[in-house]
Design a protein around this motif. Sequence first.
Motif, PDB file in Angstrom:
ATOM      1  N   GLY A   1     154.783  77.808 114.405  1.00 48.02           N
ATOM      2  CA  GLY A   1     153.784  78.685 114.549  1.00 48.02           C
ATOM      3  C   GLY A   1     153.357  79.206 113.162  1.00 48.02           C
ATOM      4  N   HIS A   2     153.433  78.187 112.239  1.00 46.50           N
ATOM      5  CA  HIS A   2     152.996  78.696 110.885  1.00 46.50           C
ATOM      6  C   HIS A   2     151.575  78.570 110.502  1.00 46.50           C
ATOM      7  CE1 HIS A   2     153.754  78.304 106.002  1.00 46.50           C
ATOM      8  NE2 HIS A   2     153.098  79.060 106.346  1.00 46.50           N
ATOM      9  N   TYR A   3     150.843  79.608 110.515  1.00 50.69           N
ATOM     10  CA  TYR A   3     149.353  79.584 110.312  1.00 50.69           C
ATOM     11  C   TYR A   3     148.763  80.765 109.506  1.00 50.69           C
ATOM     12  CZ  TYR A   3     149.212  77.322 115.064  1.00 50.69           C
ATOM     13  OH  TYR A   3     149.374  76.303 116.003  1.00 50.69           O
ATOM     14  N   ASN A   4     147.808  80.323 108.708  1.00 51.96           N
ATOM     15  CA  ASN A   4     147.310  81.536 107.924  1.00 51.96           C
ATOM     16  C   ASN A   4     145.768  81.174 107.433  1.00 51.96           C
ATOM     17  OD1 ASN A   4     147.576  80.398 105.420  1.00 51.96           O
ATOM     18  ND2 ASN A   4     149.722  80.916 105.381  1.00 51.96           N
ATOM     19  N   GLU A   5     145.185  81.784 106.920  1.00 49.02           N
ATOM     20  CA  GLU A   5     143.700  81.776 106.109  1.00 49.02           C
ATOM     21  C   GLU A   5     144.016  81.341 104.871  1.00 49.02           C
ATOM     22  OE1 GLU A   5     144.279  84.670 108.513  1.00 49.02           O
ATOM     23  OE2 GLU A   5     144.363  82.912 110.039  1.00 49.02           O
TER      24      GLU A   5
ATOM     25  N   ALA B   1     146.787  75.175 109.686  1.00 48.36           N
ATOM     26  CA  ALA B   1     147.965  74.921 110.319  1.00 48.36           C
ATOM     27  C   ALA B   1     149.022  74.183 109.375  1.00 48.36           C
ATOM     28  CB  ALA B   1     148.155  74.090 111.489  1.00 48.36           C
ATOM     29  N   TYR B   2     150.157  74.399 109.431  1.00 49.65           N
ATOM     30  CA  TYR B   2     151.288  73.740 108.215  1.00 49.65           C
ATOM     31  C   TYR B   2     152.476  73.239 108.907  1.00 49.65           C
ATOM     32  CZ  TYR B   2     149.070  77.121 105.119  1.00 49.65           C
ATOM     33  OH  TYR B   2     148.452  78.050 104.156  1.00 49.65           O
ATOM     34  N   VAL B   3     152.962  72.235 108.149  1.00 54.02           N
ATOM     35  CA  VAL B   3     154.356  71.714 108.661  1.00 54.02           C
ATOM     36  C   VAL B   3     154.966  71.719 107.214  1.00 54.02           C
ATOM     37  CG1 VAL B   3     153.979  70.389 110.694  1.00 54.02           C
ATOM     38  CG2 VAL B   3     153.940  69.475 108.409  1.00 54.02           C
ATOM     39  N   GLY B   4     156.239  71.483 107.100  1.00 55.50           N
ATOM     40  CA  GLY B   4     157.120  71.390 106.069  1.00 55.50           C
ATOM     41  C   GLY B   4     157.644  72.888 105.580  1.00 55.50           C
TER      42      GLY B   4
ATOM     43  N   ARG C   1     145.919  85.009 120.812  1.00 53.88           N
ATOM     44  CA  ARG C   1     146.875  85.087 119.955  1.00 53.88           C
ATOM     45  C   ARG C   1     146.711  85.750 118.677  1.00 53.88           C
ATOM     46  NH1 ARG C   1     147.847  80.681 122.708  1.00 53.88           N
ATOM     47  NH2 ARG C   1     149.609  80.525 124.011  1.00 53.88           N
ATOM     48  N   PRO C   2     147.270  86.587 117.937  1.00 53.95           N
ATOM     49  CA  PRO C   2     146.726  86.989 116.638  1.00 53.95           C
ATOM     50  C   PRO C   2     146.348  86.109 115.646  1.00 53.95           C
ATOM     51  CG  PRO C   2     148.412  88.334 117.388  1.00 53.95           C
ATOM     52  CD  PRO C   2     148.638  87.277 118.295  1.00 53.95           C
ATOM     53  N   TYR C   3     146.953  85.041 115.528  1.00 53.25           N
ATOM     54  CA  TYR C   3     146.645  84.078 114.688  1.00 53.25           C
ATOM     55  C   TYR C   3     145.440  83.106 115.094  1.00 53.25           C
ATOM     56  CZ  TYR C   3     148.860  80.583 117.586  1.00 53.25           C
ATOM     57  OH  TYR C   3     149.457  79.927 118.825  1.00 53.25           O
ATOM     58  N   GLU C   4     144.831  83.131 116.484  1.00 53.38           N
ATOM     59  CA  GLU C   4     143.876  82.982 116.642  1.00 53.38           C
ATOM     60  C   GLU C   4     142.401  83.466 116.378  1.00 53.38           C
ATOM     61  OE1 GLU C   4     144.945  80.204 120.715  1.00 53.38           O
ATOM     62  OE2 GLU C   4     145.114  82.247 121.044  1.00 53.38           O
ATOM     63  N   LEU C   5     142.678  84.975 116.332  1.00 52.78           N
ATOM     64  CA  LEU C   5     141.765  85.829 116.195  1.00 52.78           C
ATOM     65  C   LEU C   5     141.616  86.300 114.726  1.00 52.78           C
ATOM     66  CD1 LEU C   5     142.640  88.149 119.064  1.00 52.78           C
ATOM     67  CD2 LEU C   5     140.946  86.402 119.144  1.00 52.78           C
TER      68      LEU C   5
ATOM     69  N   GLU D   1     140.422  78.885 121.578  1.00 49.70           N
ATOM     70  CA  GLU D   1     141.847  78.873 121.774  1.00 49.70           C
ATOM     71  C   GLU D   1     142.077  77.578 120.610  1.00 49.70           C
ATOM     72  OE1 GLU D   1     144.353  78.274 125.384  1.00 49.70           O
ATOM     73  OE2 GLU D   1     143.702  76.193 124.768  1.00 49.70           O
ATOM     74  N   ILE D   2     143.308  78.009 119.778  1.00 48.73           N
ATOM     75  CA  ILE D   2     143.618  76.705 118.837  1.00 48.73           C
ATOM     76  C   ILE D   2     144.636  75.693 119.795  1.00 48.73           C
ATOM     77  CG2 ILE D   2     145.274  76.204 117.170  1.00 48.73           C
ATOM     78  CD1 ILE D   2     144.464  78.810 115.733  1.00 48.73           C
ATOM     79  N   LEU D   3     144.244  74.462 119.341  1.00 52.22           N
ATOM     80  CA  LEU D   3     144.915  73.321 120.232  1.00 52.22           C
ATOM     81  C   LEU D   3     146.138  73.090 119.332  1.00 52.22           C
ATOM     82  CD1 LEU D   3     141.788  71.088 121.024  1.00 52.22           C
ATOM     83  CD2 LEU D   3     143.484  71.807 122.621  1.00 52.22           C
ATOM     84  N   ARG D   4     147.332  73.098 119.831  1.00 50.80           N
ATOM     85  CA  ARG D   4     148.550  72.688 118.911  1.00 50.80           C
ATOM     86  C   ARG D   4     148.486  71.200 119.195  1.00 50.80           C
ATOM     87  NH1 ARG D   4     152.371  76.769 119.162  1.00 50.80           N
ATOM     88  NH2 ARG D   4     153.541  75.309 117.878  1.00 50.80           N
ATOM     89  N   GLU D   5     149.211  70.715 117.822  1.00 49.05           N
ATOM     90  CA  GLU D   5     149.172  69.046 117.759  1.00 49.05           C
ATOM     91  C   GLU D   5     150.239  68.682 118.877  1.00 49.05           C
ATOM     92  OE1 GLU D   5     147.288  70.968 114.223  1.00 49.05           O
ATOM     93  OE2 GLU D   5     149.242  71.348 115.342  1.00 49.05           O
ATOM     94  N   ALA D   6     149.860  67.738 119.545  1.00 55.82           N
ATOM     95  CA  ALA D   6     150.753  66.928 120.297  1.00 55.82           C
ATOM     96  C   ALA D   6     151.754  66.070 119.489  1.00 55.82           C
ATOM     97  CB  ALA D   6     149.966  66.066 121.276  1.00 55.82           C
TER      98      ALA D   6
END
Length: 338
Positions: free
Chosen positions: A88-92, A110-113, A155-159, A168-173
Amino acid sequence: MGNERRLLALVICLVLGGGLGAAVLGASRAAGPHGGAATGPHAGAAGRPSPSASVDMRDVPPAPPAPAPAADASGGSVVVDCGRGEQGHYNEDNLVVSPGLRAGAHHTHAYVGNLSTDAMSTDASLDAAATSCAGGDRSTYYWPVLRRPDRPGRRPYELAAGHGNAGEILREASVRVEFRGSPVSKVVAMPRFLRAVTGDAVAHTAGDDTDVRARWGCSGSPDRSTTRYPRCPGGERVTRTLVFPSCWNGIDTTGEAHRSHLLFPAGNGVCPPDTFPVPELRVSLAYEVPPGVAVALDSFPEQRHSPKTDHAMFVNVMTERQMDELVACLNEGRHCRT
């Protein structure tokens, strides 16, 4: 009496002027720092792109086959297993484009790594951080989120993003981080802490599609792609493919407008003069989207969630040993996974 009338007139002007200024300031804040009226062929409703920004993938013709690789091609591939953002690594923030500026992106990434990446990250902090990549790659890979504007974000990161980015943020499948070689030659190692950008976050208002790179599609027809939102048949996933430039100037880890140091090869795979082929990064994302449900990419307000504005960023934090192993796999034509 004359002085009293002049004083009354001055007070009225100040009141009216203040009201007008407040109205203008309010409109400016509503539009955001990249403000612009919701006009144009893809304006749509707030938080939603226009219906004309999408296309039925059955109406998109297949791409022509790629040319055969040259004898000296580096035909290998390396998949880096970094998960699909389960942490759940998100930021602006945008470390590559606006380092040191909190919420500088004005939309959510959205991040990976690398699990520490934000606007305040440094080479040293990235090098010391934990990672979601199974093989220990501390590089950071990130892109704007995709949303369902028909469902409210809770969720806070969606707002957090604002500026018209809602839902709603779609999570990557699935998330596939892959490096490929050059179709015409061997590749050389990327320098550590190389910054890279692909795509154009302001493509909707740019006037041309020069820097538009992202391609959208459906999982059931990988030979078809578009720069519009795809309408996929039931049971298929919506896909995004983001390919990075792979011709390095041999000197800099960043450049003017974050692009001049790292260029795209020509259509035949040949790099521009005075550049060297490095591993080509390709990030492939997939989403479960029910048929008939519209999606919206996070964007600057005046970009109206246009799919052409899709983009991604990368900072190479691989160790020299990890990069050397990746290059060897590509140049030897092997298919590896880390």
